[in-house]
Design an enzyme around this catalytic site. Sequence first.
Site, PDB file in Angstrom:
ATOM      1  N   LYS A 145      -4.786 -32.973  -4.294  1.00 20.54           N
ATOM      2  CA  LYS A 145      -3.852 -31.852  -4.221  1.00 20.54           C
ATOM      3  C   LYS A 145      -2.777 -31.920  -5.301  1.00 20.54           C
ATOM      4  O   LYS A 145      -2.306 -33.007  -5.654  1.00 20.54           O
ATOM      5  CB  LYS A 145      -3.155 -31.864  -2.856  1.00 20.54           C
ATOM      6  CG  LYS A 145      -4.102 -31.750  -1.671  1.00 20.54           C
ATOM      7  CD  LYS A 145      -4.689 -30.363  -1.570  1.00 20.54           C
ATOM      8  CE  LYS A 145      -5.486 -30.203  -0.284  1.00 20.54           C
ATOM      9  NZ  LYS A 145      -6.016 -28.847  -0.139  1.00 20.54           N
ATOM     10  N   GLU A 154      -8.863 -25.375  -8.016  1.00 23.53           N
ATOM     11  CA  GLU A 154      -8.959 -24.534  -6.816  1.00 23.53           C
ATOM     12  C   GLU A 154      -7.645 -23.812  -6.538  1.00 23.53           C
ATOM     13  O   GLU A 154      -6.581 -24.444  -6.480  1.00 23.53           O
ATOM     14  CB  GLU A 154      -9.343 -25.442  -5.644  1.00 23.53           C
ATOM     15  CG  GLU A 154      -9.473 -24.734  -4.299  1.00 23.53           C
ATOM     16  CD  GLU A 154     -10.044 -25.687  -3.241  1.00 23.53           C
ATOM     17  OE1 GLU A 154     -10.908 -26.528  -3.583  1.00 23.53           O
ATOM     18  OE2 GLU A 154      -9.616 -25.586  -2.076  1.00 23.53           O
ATOM     19  N   GLU A 205     -11.039 -19.690   0.451  1.00 26.03           N
ATOM     20  CA  GLU A 205     -11.173 -20.328   1.767  1.00 26.03           C
ATOM     21  C   GLU A 205     -10.552 -19.524   2.911  1.00 26.03           C
ATOM     22  O   GLU A 205     -10.960 -19.672   4.054  1.00 26.03           O
ATOM     23  CB  GLU A 205     -10.543 -21.727   1.738  1.00 26.03           C
ATOM     24  CG  GLU A 205      -9.037 -21.702   1.509  1.00 26.03           C
ATOM     25  CD  GLU A 205      -8.462 -23.089   1.233  1.00 26.03           C
ATOM     26  OE1 GLU A 205      -8.987 -23.769   0.347  1.00 26.03           O
ATOM     27  OE2 GLU A 205      -7.492 -23.476   1.896  1.00 26.03           O
ATOM     28  N   HIS A 260     -15.570 -24.405   2.027  1.00 25.34           N
ATOM     29  CA  HIS A 260     -14.358 -25.041   2.527  1.00 25.34           C
ATOM     30  C   HIS A 260     -14.650 -25.418   3.971  1.00 25.34           C
ATOM     31  O   HIS A 260     -15.067 -24.572   4.761  1.00 25.34           O
ATOM     32  CB  HIS A 260     -13.197 -24.045   2.456  1.00 25.34           C
ATOM     33  CG  HIS A 260     -11.907 -24.567   2.982  1.00 25.34           C
ATOM     34  ND1 HIS A 260     -11.485 -24.357   4.281  1.00 25.34           N
ATOM     35  CD2 HIS A 260     -10.940 -25.303   2.401  1.00 25.34           C
ATOM     36  CE1 HIS A 260     -10.299 -24.930   4.449  1.00 25.34           C
ATOM     37  NE2 HIS A 260      -9.949 -25.508   3.329  1.00 25.34           N
TER      38      HIS A 260
END
Length: 372
Positions: free
Chosen positions: A158, A214, A240, A290
Site C-alpha cells: 500500500k 492500483e 474493486e 479483488h
Amino acid sequence: MNITRIETYPLYAPLTQPYGDANGYKNYRTSFMFRIITESGLEGWGEVVDWLPTLDKGFRERIIPFLLGRDATNHLKLVNTIKKWNQRIAAGVSMALTEILARKAQLSVCDLWGGSYRNAVPIYASFQSYSPSDEWIKSSVQLVQEVMAEGYNKIKVKIGGKTEKEDLQHLRALFDVTEDTVGMAIDGNESYDLSTTFQWIKILESSHPILWFEEPMPMNQINDYQLLRMKSTIPIAGGENKKSVKEVLPLLQQGALDILQPDPMHLGGIEEYRHSLQLARTFGIKVSPHSFDGILSRLYAIFAQACLVPWSKMNEEDIEPIEWDVMENPFNRLIPLQPSAGKVRVPTGIGIGVSIDVELLQKYSWKGEIYH
Ligand code: MG
C-alpha cells in the site's frame, strides 16, 4: 427444492495488532456466514462482510422470512429481488444458491459453469502495509520477507496513507529486499491526483518489476485514468468497489484500465460477477479479482478464474492472479485451502468441494458486543 431453514453465523475477531491502508486501520475482522438448507437436505453456504448489527437484523427481519418456502432453483429471480434491498446480501445468497444447484446436479461449481481450464490458479500475497507503530516500515519489510520465504512471487503493498516521502522510503526498503523475480503491485487506494500519480509512475517505472499500479486516483475520474493509461508503461488496475456491470462498463468503454479488479462480494451476485469477467475479456482487458474481505467469496473468485477463458494467446494454464490476504485473519482457516509456491489448487468435489470449519464458526461467534 424449497428452502426450509437458514442458519446464520456472524463472526467477529479482534486483531492482536491493528493494520491498514490509506483508508485507516483495521482493529478487527468480521464476517457473516450463513447456510441455506432445502427440504431435501441440500445446503449451500453464503457470506457477507458488512456491519454485523445491520446484517443480523436484516437477515432476521427480511431475508430469512423472504427466502423461507421459496424454490432454491429460482436463483436469478431471488437474487435480483434481494439486490434491490442490499447488494452484498444478494451476492452472499447467490453463492449459497449456486452451491445448492451444484449439489443437486452432483457437480462441482466449475463443472456447473461449463468446466475448468486449469486445476490451480496463481495468487498474490496482499498486504495492509501500515501499522500505528513508528517501526511500521520495518514490520512491513519483515512480513514481506516471511511471505517470500513461503514461495510467493507476487505481492501487493500500500501507499497513499503516509507522506510521499515516507511511502517512498517504504517502497525503497522493499525494493532492497525483493528479488527481481518478485513482481510487486502498488495500491494507492484512490489517494492522489493526476500530477502526483505521474510522479509516482516516474519513480516506479525505473525501480522494479511492477505488476500494476492500483487505483492511484478516485475511480470516478475516468478522464484522468484515460490520460494516465495513455502515458504509463505500468499497467493500471482498479474497479474493486464497482457494484454492477453497468458501473464497470464505462471503465472498459473509455479505456481507463489495463486490469479490471471486480470483487465477487460487491457485484450483487456471482452471475453478475462472472458477467464482469466476460465483459473484460470482450474488451481485451485482463482481470485480477479483488478478494481481500471474504473467505468464501475468494473461493468463488478462484472457481470463476479457473473457468475463465485465457486472455488473448495466454497459455491456458496461466491466468491472472487472485488476491490472497496474508495479514492476520483467523477466518482464513474457515476453508481448508493451502497455497503452495504462489498457487492454490481449485477444489473439484461436488458443490464447493470443501467443508466449512463449523467449530471455528462457534469459536469466533459474535455475541452482539459493540465494536468500532
Ligand atoms: Mg485496492
